[in-house]
Write a protein that holds these residues in place. Structure first.
Motif, short mmCIF file in Angstrom:
data_model
loop_
_atom_site.label_atom_id
_atom_site.label_comp_id
_atom_site.label_asym_id
_atom_site.label_seq_id
_atom_site.Cartn_x
_atom_site.Cartn_y
_atom_site.Cartn_z
N UNK A 160 0.84 -1.18 0.01
CA UNK A 160 -0.02 -0.13 0.11
C UNK A 160 1.01 1.21 -0.12
N UNK A 161 0.75 2.22 -0.92
CA UNK A 161 1.32 3.54 -1.09
C UNK A 161 1.31 4.38 0.38
N UNK A 162 2.29 4.65 0.61
CA UNK A 162 2.23 5.40 2.26
C UNK A 162 2.33 6.79 2.10
N UNK A 163 2.85 7.42 0.85
CA UNK A 163 2.73 8.87 0.71
C UNK A 163 4.29 9.13 0.61
N UNK A 164 5.21 8.24 0.76
CA UNK A 164 6.61 8.60 0.78
C UNK A 164 7.24 8.40 -0.74
N UNK A 165 7.79 9.68 -1.24
CA UNK A 165 8.34 9.79 -2.74
C UNK A 165 9.60 10.27 -2.33
N UNK A 166 10.78 9.90 -2.79
CA UNK A 166 12.23 10.23 -2.58
C UNK A 166 12.94 10.32 -4.03
N UNK A 167 12.70 11.50 -4.40
CA UNK A 167 13.71 11.56 -5.74
C UNK A 167 15.04 12.11 -5.54
N UNK A 168 15.95 11.55 -6.40
CA UNK A 168 17.31 11.66 -6.26
C UNK A 168 18.09 11.95 -7.48
N UNK A 169 18.86 13.00 -7.99
CA UNK A 169 19.14 14.06 -7.03
C UNK A 169 17.88 14.66 -6.72
N UNK A 170 17.89 15.71 -5.50
CA UNK A 170 16.83 16.45 -5.29
C UNK A 170 16.56 17.43 -6.24
N UNK A 171 15.44 18.15 -6.38
CA UNK A 171 15.08 19.27 -7.46
C UNK A 171 14.22 20.01 -6.43
N UNK A 172 14.06 21.39 -6.73
CA UNK A 172 13.18 22.30 -6.01
C UNK A 172 11.70 22.20 -6.18
N UNK A 173 11.27 21.31 -7.12
CA UNK A 173 10.01 21.34 -7.48
C UNK A 173 9.48 19.75 -6.77
N UNK A 174 10.39 19.04 -6.22
CA UNK A 174 10.08 17.70 -5.54
C UNK A 174 8.83 17.85 -4.57
N UNK A 175 8.83 18.54 -3.63
CA UNK A 175 7.79 18.86 -2.97
C UNK A 175 6.25 19.15 -3.50
N UNK A 176 6.41 19.83 -4.28
CA UNK A 176 5.12 20.28 -5.14
C UNK A 176 4.61 19.11 -6.01
N UNK A 177 5.31 18.42 -6.51
CA UNK A 177 4.96 17.25 -7.39
C UNK A 177 4.47 16.28 -6.34
N UNK A 178 5.06 16.06 -5.33
CA UNK A 178 4.69 14.89 -4.45
C UNK A 178 3.18 15.28 -4.03
N UNK A 179 3.24 16.66 -3.49
CA UNK A 179 1.78 17.20 -3.04
C UNK A 179 0.84 16.84 -4.22
N UNK A 180 0.73 17.24 -5.49
CA UNK A 180 0.08 16.76 -6.37
C UNK A 180 -0.31 15.48 -6.72
N UNK A 181 1.00 14.70 -6.37
CA UNK A 181 0.37 13.20 -6.80
C UNK A 181 -0.33 12.51 -5.71
N UNK A 182 -0.03 13.02 -4.20
CA UNK A 182 -0.74 12.65 -3.29
C UNK A 182 -2.22 13.31 -3.25
#
Length: 281
Positions: A160-182
């Motif tokens: 079951x997906x639990x909300x964690x997405x870790x992108x490497x290397x980090x990018x400034x937009x990662x948090x926003x993309x994760x928010x939209x995906x959730x």
């Protein structure tokens, strides 16, 4: 759509099997008793059966495999026959029935097309219930009804997906993309407003309140350059889901960057999952 779904399920199966908690699976198998009858919800092409059946001690097994898509059920029949024959276990059957001649006890499989969103499957006489990659599609109301229905029955819900997405290397937009995906994960997937990353913990709390002994363990995908096909498909899924929430330069820039990194072998992604085991208290 069914063809795409079958191809996606085949692509992810080895990663799913590698990510799952063997300890929880073995505890589930040990709780089933002799010659168990199991219910596999949202069975897809039968990956959950292929993972669990070899872990069940030698004895006959009966499985009822349920999915809403008849084309996936037909794909499950073919995949299970290929899997069984590859192990040297003859298979036979027609219609909704398949017998896999495993040494030590046959595996009898029955397939049923059913929309779980319209009602839970009959569970009388079932020794255990299981599913993979299902919970995060469901709503709080569905999960509450499910918890009440399966009280006292061993239950294993994997990946079951639990909300964690870790992108490497980090990018400034990662948090926003994760928010939209959730946010997309929380839209109605046919069961009512989906709980998405909160589904497994919601069910765990409901089962614990009903007296079950509940345990959660992580079952993450950790993808890198050697996993190009699944990494590419997962990135495409994330971009499409985020785009349904909002299309703007933020998404476009992020998607272009990640595709370039993927092509260069520089992109890694962790997708957080959890496995849930519940046993009668």
């Amino acid at each position: 759509m069914s063809g795409f779904a079958a191809a996606w399920l085949a692509l992810r199966e080895p990663y799913d099997h590698a990510a799952r908690s063997p300890a929880l699976a073995d505890r589930f198998a040990a709780a089933l008793g002799k010659a168990p009858h199991l219910l596999d919800l949202g069975c897809g092409t039968g990956s959950n059966l292929r993972y669990l059946a070899p872990r069940i001690p030698d004895a006959p097994q009966r499985w009822r495999c349920i999915d809403h898509d008849p084309a996936l059920l037909e794909a499950a029949r073919t995949a299970l026959q290929d899997w069984s024959n590859g192990r040297g276990w003859p298979s036979c059957g027609d219609g909704d029935y398949l017998r896999l001649a495993r040494p030590g006890g046959d595996i009898l499989v029955r397939f049923a097309a059913r929309d779980l969103a319209r009602g839970l499957a009959e569970s009388d006489g079932i020794a255990g219930l299981s599913a993979s990659a299902l919970l995060d599609l469901t709503s709080a109301a569905w999960l509450d009804a499910f918890a009440a229905r399966c009280r006292g029955t061993p239950l294993l819900m994997a990946l079951s997906f639990d909300g964690r997405l870790l992108f490497e290397p980090a990018a400034p937009e990662d948090g926003e993309i994760c928010r939209r995906f959730i946010a997309h994960q929380r839209t109605d997937k046919g069961f009512g407003p989906a709980l998405g990353p909160d589904a497994a913990t919601h069910l765990a709390e409901g089962l614990a309140m009903a007296g079950s002994a509940v345990r959660l363990e992580r079952s993450d995908w950790r993808l890198g350059p050697p996993d190009g096909a699944l990494l590419r498909a997962t990135l495409t899924t994330i971009v499409a889901a985020a785009g349904e929430v909002a299309q703007d330069p933020c998404l476009g820039h992020w998607a272009t960057l990640r595709r370039q990194q993927l092509a260069a072998g520089e992109f890694r992604l962790t997708v957080g999952h959890v496995d849930l085991l519940a046993l009668p208290g």
